[in-house]
Design an enzyme around this catalytic site. Structure first.
Site, mmCIF file in Angstrom:
data_model
loop_
_atom_site.group_PDB
_atom_site.id
_atom_site.type_symbol
_atom_site.label_atom_id
_atom_site.label_comp_id
_atom_site.label_asym_id
_atom_site.label_seq_id
_atom_site.Cartn_x
_atom_site.Cartn_y
_atom_site.Cartn_z
ATOM 1 N N LYS A 85 0.803 -1.231 0.000
ATOM 2 C CA LYS A 85 0.000 0.000 0.000
ATOM 3 C C LYS A 85 0.836 1.280 0.000
ATOM 4 O O LYS A 85 0.468 2.255 -0.642
ATOM 5 C CB LYS A 85 -0.948 0.009 1.202
ATOM 6 C CG LYS A 85 -2.140 -0.923 1.053
ATOM 7 C CD LYS A 85 -3.056 -0.783 2.250
ATOM 8 C CE LYS A 85 -4.359 -1.523 2.041
ATOM 9 N NZ LYS A 85 -5.337 -1.216 3.076
ATOM 10 N N ASP B 230 -10.279 3.477 2.207
ATOM 11 C CA ASP B 230 -10.501 2.852 3.524
ATOM 12 C C ASP B 230 -11.222 3.792 4.494
ATOM 13 O O ASP B 230 -12.162 3.382 5.183
ATOM 14 C CB ASP B 230 -9.171 2.421 4.149
ATOM 15 C CG ASP B 230 -8.691 1.071 3.630
ATOM 16 O OD1 ASP B 230 -9.524 0.307 3.108
ATOM 17 O OD2 ASP B 230 -7.479 0.797 3.744
ATOM 18 N N ASN C 122 -1.731 2.841 21.193
ATOM 19 C CA ASN C 122 -1.026 1.835 20.395
ATOM 20 C C ASN C 122 -0.040 1.061 21.259
ATOM 21 O O ASN C 122 0.514 1.590 22.217
ATOM 22 C CB ASN C 122 -0.271 2.516 19.240
ATOM 23 C CG ASN C 122 0.197 1.500 18.212
ATOM 24 O OD1 ASN C 122 -0.573 0.611 17.827
ATOM 25 N ND2 ASN C 122 1.439 1.593 17.788
#
Ligand code: NAP
Length: 289
Positions: free
Chosen positions: A75, A111, A160
């Site tokens: 990507k 997305d 995260n």
């Protein structure tokens, strides 16, 4: 009504480049849509190793292929091959859709918009003014958080596993969109506090994804509340343990199937110019999950 169009000398080709691709749901999803509309297109999956990506894209263009979806691990690299990219792809730093036109490579990232359309469809979600907590800082988290920021969210909290990566994403969000964004530790107590006044929790990590369905979720019912929307981007299985926790808390669970279908529907529209038959695409996906 579904119309069967035989592959012939006029068939247009679209497809997917990734590695691996053999379990992708995109070929059945798009081919069902082409059949539904009677379009003479076929969608195929190409397993392309990293070193072959550029030659594959140049070759696809020479063959007159209409466009490609791009998935892991290509990507980011595919973005560099593009002559033009849309705003979302530029912000996210990755493309998931290419269209070949007049010898140019156009790059898109559907997305973020797919995520938002799915949430609107499922629960009539309006991002304006909300606080959202996002688990993860990878490609999906970037797509989701930039979209929420651009569409008027008030505050974004990034949790995260690798704290520094979350911090970098939060800083980038603030600098590039002006939204209030912070990184926090991926810790249940911290998340409980953050979720108190949040409207949306998005899990953009692979935790709970097949074949690791039994992996404990990062957040449990104890940290959630009844006014929370809990969106797990994992779509296999559609009902993850995180979503079971959301149900237990009386929160609103939303699975990842909607995002998969809507990011695909947007790519379909970029290639064909036709409105995508979203329900048919969703059915084709659910049949295989
Ligand atoms: P990615 O770029 O590899 O990022 C993965 C993220 O998850 C990273 O932030 C990573 O943290 C974190 N992570 C990985 N394993 C973890 C664990 N065991 N515990 C806590 N955090 C963990 O992947 P991606 O492309 O963003 O995809 C993430 C998920 O979203 C996947 O499950 C994918 O299937 C799903 N997805 C769904 C759709 C859809 O259409 N529904 C679209 C895109 C992606 P570190 O930074 O610490 O490594």
């Amino acid at each position: 009504m579904s119309v069967s169009v035989p592959v012939d000398a006029e068939t247009k080709v679209v497809g997917l480049v990734g590695h691996p691709v053999e379990h992708s749901l995109s070929p059945p999803m798009h081919n069902a849509a082409f059949r539904e509309l009677g379009l003479n297109y076929v969608y195929v999956a190409f397993d392309v190793p990293e070193r072959e990506l550029e030659t594959a894209i140049v070759g696809a263009q020479s063959l007159g292929i209409v466009g490609l979806n791009v998935t892991i691990p290509h990507k980011e690299r595919a973005l560099r091959v593009c002559d033009t990219v849309d705003r979302d792809a530029e912000l996210i730093g990755a493309v998931n859709t290419l269209r070949f036109r007049e010898r140019r490579v156009e790059g898109y990232n559907t997305d973020g918009e797919g995520f938002l359309r799915a949430l609107r469809e499922a629960v009539d979600f309006d991002p304006r003014g909300v606080k959202a907590v996002i688990l993860g800082a990878g490609g999906a988290a970037r797509a989701v958080s930039f979209k929420l920021a651009l569409e008027g969210a008030d505050e974004l909290v990034i949790a995260n596993r690798t704290y520094e990566r979350g911090e970098r994403l939060a800083r980038e969000l603030e600098e590039r969109t002006g939204v209030r964004a912070r990184a926090v530790e991926l810790d249940r107590e911290v998340l409980r506090e953050e979720l108190r006044d949040a409207r949306l929790l998005v899990d953009a990590t692979p935790v709970g994804m097949h074949p690791n369905e039994d992996e404990p979720p990062l957040v449990t019912a104890r940290e959630m509340h009844e006014d929370l929307i809990v969106n797990d981007l994992v779509y296999n299985p559609p009902k993850t343990r995180l979503l079971e926790e959301a149900e237990r808390a009386g929160a609103t669970p939303v699975d990842g199937v909607g995002m998969l279908v809507h990011q695909g529907a947007l790519a379909f529209e970029i290639w064909t110019g036709e409105e995508a038959p979203v329900d048919v695409m969703r059915e084709a996906v659910l049949e295989r999950l």
